[in-house]
Scaffold this active site. Structure first.
Site, PDB file in Angstrom:
ATOM      1  N   HIS A 190       6.682   1.030   7.402  1.00 15.85           N
ATOM      2  CA  HIS A 190       5.411   0.937   6.921  1.00 15.85           C
ATOM      3  C   HIS A 190       4.856   0.638   8.340  1.00 15.85           C
ATOM      4  O   HIS A 190       3.358   1.434   8.646  1.00 15.85           O
ATOM      5  CB  HIS A 190       4.922  -0.304   6.209  1.00 15.85           C
ATOM      6  N   LYS A 248       3.891  -5.911 -11.825  1.00 10.37           N
ATOM      7  CA  LYS A 248       5.219  -5.760 -10.768  1.00 10.37           C
ATOM      8  C   LYS A 248       5.402  -6.943 -10.283  1.00 10.37           C
ATOM      9  O   LYS A 248       4.821  -7.698  -9.553  1.00 10.37           O
ATOM     10  CB  LYS A 248       4.685  -4.733  -9.867  1.00 10.37           C
TER      11      LYS A 248
END
Length: 159
Positions: free
Chosen positions: A18, A42
């Site tokens: 990332h 989630k």
């Protein structure tokens, strides 16, 4: 003036893949907004506040990077921040189909926002947050894959 890009994700946890994408994206975009998704549906290992703090510490010296949490539609978040690009990472062909679906839906919701895909550097092309968590659960060495703050937090979670 170059466009502003939003790089969304759960970043649970943020990886060097990332980070690599953001560091390369700031060469292309005027600003990169790292948008940490709350995603209550989630189950995340780290809270949204923890995930934001990790990203803020990693990019503290990058003036072109701003970190936010968000819980609304991504295109609405982008419009609120004058972003015209949604940046997404593609590690493998398996990511492509899902990412194209998202890009098409985002384009239907907001035609003025484009999706741009970038691939991480080769050394990070296999990394995912799920793989990082698996390595951490089993006590593996994470130094090459995550920032030191993230490594420390993972060790604390799984010790």
């Amino acid at each position: 003036m170059k466009p502003i890009a939003v790089y969304p994700g759960t970043f649970d946890p943020i990886t060097n893949g990332h980070t690599d994408l953001v560091k390369r994206a700031i060469k292309i975009f005027d600003k990169v907004l790292l948008a940490v998704a709350e995603r209550p549906s989630k189950k995340t290992l780290f809270s949204v506040e923890e995930r934001v703090k990790f990203a803020e510490s990693i990019f503290a010296n990058e003036k072109q990077v701003e970190v936010f949490s968000f819980h609304n539609l991504l295109v609405n978040f982008a419009k609120q921040h004058s972003a015209t690009v949604i940046l997404r990472g593609l590690r493998a062909v398996s990511d492509f189909e899902y990412e194209v679906q998202l890009a098409n839906m985002n384009r239907l919701l907001e035609p003025n926002i484009e999706s741009v895909f970038m691939s991480p550097g080769e050394e990070y092309s296999f990394l995912s947050s799920s793989i990082i968590k698996d390595i951490a659960i089993h006590g593996g060495d994470l130094k090459k894959f995550v920032h030191a703050n993230v490594e420390k937090a993972l060790k604390e979670k799984f010790s």
